[in-house]
Design a protein around this motif. Structure first.
Motif, PDB file in Angstrom:
ATOM      1  N   VAL A 132       9.753  -0.795  -0.886  1.00 43.47           N
ATOM      2  CA  VAL A 132      10.710  -1.600  -1.631  1.00 43.47           C
ATOM      3  C   VAL A 132      11.168  -2.547  -0.538  1.00 43.47           C
ATOM      4  N   GLU A 133      11.245  -2.262   0.811  1.00 43.72           N
ATOM      5  CA  GLU A 133      11.769  -3.088   1.934  1.00 43.72           C
ATOM      6  C   GLU A 133      10.669  -4.318   2.061  1.00 43.72           C
TER       7      GLU A 133
ATOM      8  N   PRO B  17       0.791  -1.181  -0.075  1.00 43.34           N
ATOM      9  CA  PRO B  17       0.091   0.033  -0.116  1.00 43.34           C
ATOM     10  C   PRO B  17       0.842   1.227   0.003  1.00 43.34           C
ATOM     11  N   GLU B  18       2.099   1.148   0.635  1.00 44.90           N
ATOM     12  CA  GLU B  18       2.901   2.363   0.500  1.00 44.90           C
ATOM     13  C   GLU B  18       3.279   2.766  -0.648  1.00 44.90           C
TER      14      GLU B  18
ATOM     15  N   GLU C 184      10.197  14.473  -0.469  1.00 46.97           N
ATOM     16  CA  GLU C 184      10.630  13.602   0.602  1.00 46.97           C
ATOM     17  C   GLU C 184       9.666  12.736   1.391  1.00 46.97           C
ATOM     18  N   GLU C 185       8.623  13.106   1.347  1.00 51.52           N
ATOM     19  CA  GLU C 185       7.494  12.348   2.042  1.00 51.52           C
ATOM     20  C   GLU C 185       7.174  10.939   1.167  1.00 51.52           C
ATOM     21  N   ALA C 186       7.161  11.250  -0.141  1.00 47.16           N
ATOM     22  CA  ALA C 186       7.024  10.167  -1.035  1.00 47.16           C
ATOM     23  C   ALA C 186       7.859   9.214  -0.973  1.00 47.16           C
ATOM     24  N   GLU C 187       9.107   9.608  -0.962  1.00 45.77           N
ATOM     25  CA  GLU C 187      10.224   8.672  -0.746  1.00 45.77           C
ATOM     26  C   GLU C 187      10.253   7.840   0.650  1.00 45.77           C
TER      27      GLU C 187
ATOM     28  N   SER D 157       2.641   6.892  -2.066  1.00 47.71           N
ATOM     29  CA  SER D 157       3.731   7.463  -2.565  1.00 47.71           C
ATOM     30  C   SER D 157       3.580   7.864  -3.962  1.00 47.71           C
ATOM     31  N   SER D 158       2.843   7.227  -4.842  1.00 53.77           N
ATOM     32  CA  SER D 158       2.602   7.684  -6.149  1.00 53.77           C
ATOM     33  C   SER D 158       1.501   8.686  -6.059  1.00 53.77           C
ATOM     34  N   LYS D 159       0.428   8.384  -5.483  1.00 53.11           N
ATOM     35  CA  LYS D 159      -0.644   9.262  -5.082  1.00 53.11           C
ATOM     36  C   LYS D 159      -0.228  10.553  -4.866  1.00 53.11           C
TER      37      LYS D 159
END
Length: 511
Positions: free
Chosen positions: A505-506, A467-468, A495-498, A472-474
């Motif tokens: 990714v993790e 979901p993250e 920065e927030e999206a990263e 992030s894309s949103k």
């Protein structure tokens, strides 16, 4: 009376023997009917019993069974008499449907036992996803464009064993060819782009290129630079356009990714290339190694977009524009450049005024006149997946149809009717085929002759499904129009999206 009967029986026996020899000649191959006739019983028994070796041995002695041959197509061994209907889910995108109708017509003329039941719609995902959720294999499409509302859905189906592998198609000889296999005419990038966990879920029938499209005649009228070679030249062009009270660049705010994905997201690749770090950057990009949204290259991209927005180089009220409305602004000369794909000519053909001449440019990232300019190249928008839980003969015919789309005849139709970039690398070997490209894709090819260009796709080596990733894309998507309007600093959002992206990714990186 006895002599007459004896004579009659002798005549019958001779006629019977002659008929047997005649049958042997018919069964024979390349003039070897005599030998085949002498061993006719062996061949018949081998075929009747289903013993393939017996039939084959009889064939080596000069016989084949024409009746058996007549029942299958020699190029694929599939039955001529068995009726098959392929249920197709077709995504009717900017390329339209006419090329598909032509491909089906050609295929059914060659294979009259095959018919098609096609569901065609621009919003295929609204039909496809409920069908998949219902779990009814019989009602499900046999082959379809894998269109979904959320990222990673296709990969989930593959992991669940719902998609038929198409790896066997790579080694198939192409239609109307004698030695060229499908793999031999497909680029490495295309080949890798359609694999997931080592499996080919679909093969790329055609692709697209994207960037900034315009009317060359309008540019000629005002003396504008149609081929800026540096970033400064590009920015100067936008200033020249705005001085004529024309919008420099338009895009569909409803689908704001048209501006970033098709145009500005290419800048980081060019910036990395300019510093001699392209290979490392590309490896990090493909494999989600390290920061993605907050690299120096990504920040530079967004800062430039923000600066252009503050200068008023994008339309006011852009958030309300859809893709056809933004493209219409260029056709009406209200805007000079539109960020879109090379299907634009086909999509807008009924609205294109007489004398309009499509041109194309990509954005140069540095001020080196000899730099490599990157062009977005999509390789998987045109390609069918096959549902796994279908009868074997249905899946085989589905693959035959997919393979048929690689004949030069269909590849030319795809280029001329859909405005797509043909998948075959050897398409351009014949100038007559290049001439069949539609004006917008032809403009891309013309641009490529004047610059050092590199086509690149945004494919990754694994997909993010947590979901993250969607969150992030949103965040990024929702800020595009505000940044392009010069109203929102992109760096805090990046920065927030990263942070969200790295969490995904993790979780999703293959172990």
């Amino acid at each position: 009376m006895k002599k007459s009967m004896t004579l009659l029986m002798a005549v019958i026996m001779v006629v019977t023997l002659l008929a047997g020899c005649s049958g042997g000649n018919k069964a024979g191959n390349d003039g070897k009917g005599g030998n085949a006739g002498n061993n006719g019983n062996t061949a018949d028994q081998g075929n009747k019993s289903g013993n393939k070796n017996a039939g084959a041995n009889a064939g080596t002695e000069g016989k084949t069974n024409n009746a058996a041959k007549d029942e299958v197509y020699p190029e694929n061994g599939l039955s001529k008499s068995e009726k098959v209907t392929l249920k197709v889910g077709f995504w009717e995108n900017g390329g339209g449907r006419s090329w598909m109708d032509t491909a089906v017509k050609k295929f059914t003329e060659k294979y009259p036992n095959v018919s098609f039941d096609i569901t065609s719609t621009p919003t295929l995902e609204t039909i496809l996803e409920p069908m998949i959720a219902a779990g009814d294999d019989e009602e499900m499409f046999d082959l379809f464009f894998p269109r979904f509302t959320a990222a990673g859905q296709g990969e989930k189906l593959i992991e669940a064993g719902k998609i038929e592998p198409q790896d066997d198609l790579w080694d198939r000889v192409l239609p109307d060819e004698t030695d060229k296999t499908l793999r031999s005419v497909i680029s490495d990038d295309m080949f890798e782009a359609v694999k997931f966990k080592g499996m080919t879920s679909r093969v790329p029938v055609g692709g697209y290129t994207a960037g900034l499209f315009f009317d060359q005649n309008l540019f000629d009228k005002h003396g504008w630079n149609k081929n800026p070679s540096t970033w400064d030249e590009f920015v100067a062009l936008l200033g020249d356009i705005k001085s004529k009270d024309i919008i420099p660049i338009t895009f569909p705010g409803v689908y704001a990714g048209y501006l970033t994905n098709y145009t500005f997201d290419l800048l980081p690749f060019g910036l990395a290339q300019g510093e001699g770090k392209f290979d490392a950057y590309l490896d990090n990009f493909r494999n989600y190694n390290g920061p993605q949204l907050t690299t120096d290259y990504s920040k530079e991209e967004w800062n430039r977009l923000y600066d252009l927005g503050k200068k008023g180089y994008f339309p006011q009220g852009v958030a309300a524009l859809n893709h056809t409305q933004s493209q219409m602004q260029v056709l009406q000369h209200k805007a000079a450049l539109v960020s879109t794909g090379d299907w634009v000519g086909n999509e807008m053909k009924n609205s294109t005024p007489e004398g309009f001449k499509w041109g194309f440019m990509a954005i140069p990232a540095t001020n080196d006149k000899n730099q490599t300019i990157f062009i977005n190249s999509g390789v998987t928008d045109i390609g069918f997946s096959i549902w796994k839980n279908k009868p074997e003969n249905v899946k085989k015919w589905a693959k035959e149809f997919i393979l048929s789309l690689y004949s030069f005849e269909i590849q030319e139709i795809l280029a001329s009717e859909a405005g797509a970039f043909p998948a075959r690398l050897d398409f351009g070997d014949d100038p007559a085929r290049i001439a069949k490209l539609q004006p917008a894709p032809a403009a891309v090819m013309e641009y490529a002759t004047k610059h050092d260009v590199k086509y690149i796709s945004f494919r990754r080596n694994f997909s993010l499904m947590s979901p993250e990733s969607a969150q992030s894309s949103k965040l990024v998507s929702e800020m595009i129009t505000a940044v392009a309007s010069g109203k929102k600093d992109p760096l805090p959002v990046l920065e927030e999206a990263e942070k969200l992206l790295q969490k995904s990714v993790e979780k999703d990186r293959p172990k």
